[in-house]
Design a protein around this motif. Structure first.
Motif, PDB file in Angstrom:
ATOM      1  N   ASN A  77      -0.575  77.099  45.794  1.00 50.17           N
ATOM      2  CA  ASN A  77      -1.537  76.748  46.612  1.00 50.17           C
ATOM      3  C   ASN A  77      -0.829  76.937  47.981  1.00 50.17           C
ATOM      4  O   ASN A  77      -1.586  77.097  48.991  1.00 50.17           O
ATOM      5  N   SER A 128      -6.540  72.792  40.966  1.00 52.09           N
ATOM      6  CA  SER A 128      -5.726  73.361  40.284  1.00 52.09           C
ATOM      7  C   SER A 128      -4.962  72.340  39.490  1.00 52.09           C
ATOM      8  O   SER A 128      -4.689  72.737  38.022  1.00 52.09           O
ATOM      9  N   LEU A 133       1.104  76.820  39.882  1.00 47.48           N
ATOM     10  CA  LEU A 133      -0.226  76.749  40.597  1.00 47.48           C
ATOM     11  C   LEU A 133      -0.165  76.101  41.749  1.00 47.48           C
ATOM     12  O   LEU A 133      -0.512  76.405  42.803  1.00 47.48           O
ATOM     13  N   SER A 159      -8.217  79.027  47.123  1.00 46.71           N
ATOM     14  CA  SER A 159      -6.935  79.441  46.563  1.00 46.71           C
ATOM     15  C   SER A 159      -5.756  78.331  47.124  1.00 46.71           C
ATOM     16  O   SER A 159      -4.748  78.395  46.384  1.00 46.71           O
TER      17      SER A 159
END
Length: 376
Positions: A332, A133, A328, A127
């Protein structure tokens, strides 16, 4: 802890390192967030949006004054980080191999530089992985860019006036960007095929409904480097791959190339001779153009025509989808810092023995400390 969010100054950079969503989450952890005025404008985020989330919106010098963490997309100039707290964290995509002088500047300034693109590819860091991403969006956008340049339709169309054949799309390099390019091409109705030096990707290609094109019975087909990245192949494999690719791309309408090797120039996948075999009007999108390019003759920031073939070399492709890319990327960064957040001190504590910290930390205590840079 004061967290500063900077407006990007690099040409063509439209992303921002924090959104109102992540600013609000940092504030909930006990931090204060200061955002440079206009930082989110190119990503369709207004100053009012940040203020409504609880962030302070101010000029750059006020944002940086006393900041203990600076969030950015691209590496800020060390000389411009005036007023930040001693030992402040710089969290961004720092491009360490090509920006070594800048990394040395962070060390000299006494800040702790954390390169998000050095994030280890392990389960608990998924993640936090900015490469994944952003590559996901780049793979999607590459197909749309190809469609915009291609003078024909993607799907097969059966009309009263006759049938329009489906476009043939070939993806070279099946990482995150390549897999998204395959999926997007399929959704648009193209006949999709793909290749990679890592044999493990064959099953992934087939699972998306595309045809795998692989060199068989040649030593070194695995191609799996550390952390799931591709590695360089044997000369025998390269020769066999070139022969296979030559025969295949001559029949293709669109090619998307995505191959990168960390810390090295992008591998050359398509030569000028191979370009000559392609049909006029074909399109190639080179996603590795900024690292030297997978395609001979590709040029950063340009659409080049060679032998009747368009070679698209847009820079910073993820930034062309700035709103989603920022959302995104910002998550992160939040996921990374919040994973190490200490509830009592209300700041991240980065253990020296943690695999993630060891991976991303470039400088500390006035020194460059990252093993990948020390060994480069």
């Amino acid at each position: 802890m004061k967290i500063a969010v900077l407006k990007e100054t690099a040409d063509g950079e439209r992303r921002v390192a924090a959104t109102p969503e992540t600013a609000k989450k940092f504030i909930a952890l006990g931090a204060s967030v200061a955002v440079e005025a206009g930082a989110g404008a190119d990503a369709s985020i207004s100053n009012e949006d940040y203020a409504a989330a609880g962030a302070i919106v101010a000029p750059r010098h006020e944002v940086l004054t006393g900041a203990e963490a600076v969030l950015a997309v691209q590496a800020p100039d060390p000389g411009e980080l005036n007023g930040i707290a001693p030992g402040a964290l710089i969290v961004a995509a720092l491009d360490p191999f090509r920006n070594r002088e800048r990394i040395d500047g962070y060390a000299a300034k006494g800040v702790e530089a954390l390169a998000m693109e050095f994030m280890p590819r392990i389960t608990r860091a998924q993640s936090m992985d900015i490469l994944s991403s952003q590559a996901n969006l780049a793979g999607y956008k590459a197909v749309l860019d190809a469609a915009a340049e291609y003078g024909r339709a993607f799907p097969m169309m059966m009309t009263a006036a006759g049938t329009v054949a489906a476009a043939k799309l070939f993806v070279m390099g099946v990482g995150v960007a390549g897999l998204q390019a395959i999926a997007t091409g399929r959704r648009l109705g193209a006949q999709v095929s793909a290749t990679d030096v890592r044999s493990a990707t064959k099953e992934q290609i087939m699972s998306l409904g595309a045809k795998p094109i692989f060199v068989e019975n040649v030593a070194g087909i695995e191609g799996e480097g550390a952390g799931g990245y591709a590695t360089e192949m044997s000369d025998e494999y390269k020769a066999a791959q070139a022969e296979l690719v030559s025969s295949h791309i001559a029949k293709q309408d669109i090619v998307i190339t995505t191959a990168l090797i960390p810390g090295k120039p992008a591998p050359r996948l398509i030569s000028d001779v191979q370009l000559q075999a392609m049909r006029p009007g074909s399109v190639i999108v080179d996603l590795a153009v900024e690292q030297g390019g997978n395609v001979e003759g590709s040029a950063p920031g340009e659409v080049v025509v060679r032998h009747g073939v368009k070679i698209v070399g847009h820079r910073n492709v993820a930034s062309r989808l700035a709103a989603d890319a920022s959302a995104l990327y910002a998550r992160n960064l939040y996921n990374f810092l919040s994973a190490f957040w200490d509830a009592e001190t209300k700041r991240p504590v980065l253990p020296d023995d943690d695999e993630i910290v060891q991976g991303v930390r470039l400088t500390r205590g006035g020194q460059v400390v990252n093993e990948r840079l020390l060994g480069a």
